[in-house]
Motif scaffolding. Structure first.
Motif, PDB file in Angstrom:
ATOM      1  N   PRO A  61       0.817  -1.221   0.000  1.00  0.00           N
ATOM      2  CA  PRO A  61       0.000   0.000   0.000  1.00  0.00           C
ATOM      3  C   PRO A  61       0.853   1.275   0.000  1.00  0.00           C
ATOM      4  O   PRO A  61       0.433   2.302  -0.502  1.00  0.00           O
ATOM      5  CB  PRO A  61      -0.822  -0.104   1.285  1.00  0.00           C
ATOM      6  CG  PRO A  61      -0.852  -1.550   1.609  1.00  0.00           C
ATOM      7  CD  PRO A  61       0.466  -2.104   1.110  1.00  0.00           C
ATOM      8  N   GLU A  62       2.060   1.191   0.537  1.00  0.00           N
ATOM      9  CA  GLU A  62       2.930   2.360   0.579  1.00  0.00           C
ATOM     10  C   GLU A  62       3.501   2.658  -0.801  1.00  0.00           C
ATOM     11  O   GLU A  62       3.830   3.789  -1.112  1.00  0.00           O
ATOM     12  CB  GLU A  62       4.092   2.154   1.569  1.00  0.00           C
ATOM     13  CG  GLU A  62       3.640   1.964   2.996  1.00  0.00           C
ATOM     14  CD  GLU A  62       3.121   0.553   3.274  1.00  0.00           C
ATOM     15  OE1 GLU A  62       3.596  -0.415   2.649  1.00  0.00           O
ATOM     16  OE2 GLU A  62       2.220   0.430   4.116  1.00  0.00           O
ATOM     17  N   LYS A  70      -4.918   0.927  -2.228  1.00  0.00           N
ATOM     18  CA  LYS A  70      -5.467   0.892  -0.873  1.00  0.00           C
ATOM     19  C   LYS A  70      -6.917   0.409  -0.937  1.00  0.00           C
ATOM     20  O   LYS A  70      -7.553   0.460  -1.996  1.00  0.00           O
ATOM     21  CB  LYS A  70      -5.396   2.285  -0.266  1.00  0.00           C
ATOM     22  CG  LYS A  70      -3.953   2.763  -0.128  1.00  0.00           C
ATOM     23  CD  LYS A  70      -3.838   4.103   0.511  1.00  0.00           C
ATOM     24  CE  LYS A  70      -2.409   4.558   0.704  1.00  0.00           C
ATOM     25  NZ  LYS A  70      -1.463   4.306  -0.353  1.00  0.00           N
ATOM     26  N   HIS A  73      -9.490   2.508  -2.803  1.00  0.00           N
ATOM     27  CA  HIS A  73      -9.494   2.448  -4.270  1.00  0.00           C
ATOM     28  C   HIS A  73     -10.437   1.346  -4.747  1.00  0.00           C
ATOM     29  O   HIS A  73     -11.241   1.551  -5.653  1.00  0.00           O
ATOM     30  CB  HIS A  73      -8.089   2.173  -4.820  1.00  0.00           C
ATOM     31  CG  HIS A  73      -7.121   3.280  -4.593  1.00  0.00           C
ATOM     32  ND1 HIS A  73      -5.965   3.104  -3.872  1.00  0.00           N
ATOM     33  CD2 HIS A  73      -7.120   4.575  -4.989  1.00  0.00           C
ATOM     34  CE1 HIS A  73      -5.291   4.243  -3.844  1.00  0.00           C
ATOM     35  NE2 HIS A  73      -5.976   5.163  -4.522  1.00  0.00           N
ATOM     36  N   LEU A 146      -6.940  -7.043  -2.204  1.00  0.00           N
ATOM     37  CA  LEU A 146      -7.754  -5.961  -1.637  1.00  0.00           C
ATOM     38  C   LEU A 146      -9.170  -5.982  -2.198  1.00  0.00           C
ATOM     39  O   LEU A 146     -10.137  -5.758  -1.467  1.00  0.00           O
ATOM     40  CB  LEU A 146      -7.099  -4.602  -1.903  1.00  0.00           C
ATOM     41  CG  LEU A 146      -5.805  -4.312  -1.161  1.00  0.00           C
ATOM     42  CD1 LEU A 146      -5.196  -3.002  -1.650  1.00  0.00           C
ATOM     43  CD2 LEU A 146      -6.009  -4.309   0.338  1.00  0.00           C
TER      44      LEU A 146
END
Length: 176
Positions: A61-62, A70, A73, A146
């Motif tokens: 995620p970074e 993320k 999204h 995700l």
């Protein structure tokens, strides 16, 4: 391409393909456009409706500059897909192989799950469908996880995302 199990058309393309693709049939496609912060926006003037998101094609995620995918999204993408009903859906990213195919795979799995399909049959049918749309798909693992975790309980989303990228025909694309 019309996908029977989805009861809608679903397509995936890369940045250079999208403008001519949409211009060939103006006002027809609902578009999910994914780009990285440093890439230009896609030309979507002929889209019926569009949902644009910006995140890097990375596995954290970074990301490399704080711009990785993320949950928010994927929540926005899935809301857009739900609101588009059964209208034709086009998913686009820079290369048309990683982020866009992961999102397409999430859409496919969500539909199959809603039809009561799971386990090895889910993996096979989802892979069949994705590879019919985009034979060189290499779904981004984080985007896929995700997206699946938005509607599958933990750890099922993670387990299924791993099974999908390990499906032999999809896995082969990662080594080619």
């Amino acid at each position: 391409m019309f996908i029977d199990c989805l009861q809608r058309e679903l397509a995936v393309c890369h940045h250079a393909e999208i403008e001519p693709f949409l211009a060939a049939d103006p006002g027809r496609w609902q578009v999910i456009s994914i780009r990285e912060p440093h890439h230009p926006e896609a030309v979507l003037t002929h889209a019926r409706k569009a949902h644009a998101v910006v995140f890097e094609d990375v596995f954290t995620p970074e990301g490399t500059h704080g711009h990785g995918p993320k949950p928010a999204h994927l929540q926005g993408i899935l809301r857009f897909v739900a609101q588009s009903g059964r209208e034709p859906l086009l998913v686009q990213c820079w290369a048309g192989r990683s982020r866009s195919t992961a999102v397409a795979l999430v859409v496919i799995v969500k539909t199959l799950w809603g039809q009561g399909i799971d386990g090895p049959e889910m993996v096979r049918r989802a892979a069949d469908t994705l590879l019919a749309i985009r034979p060189l798909a290499i779904p981004n693992r984080l985007v896929l996880r995700l997206g699946l975790e938005e509607f599958l309980h933990h750890p099922l989303g993670q387990t299924l995302s791993k099974a999908l990228v390990e499906e032999p025909r999809i896995r082969q694309n990662f080594v080619d």
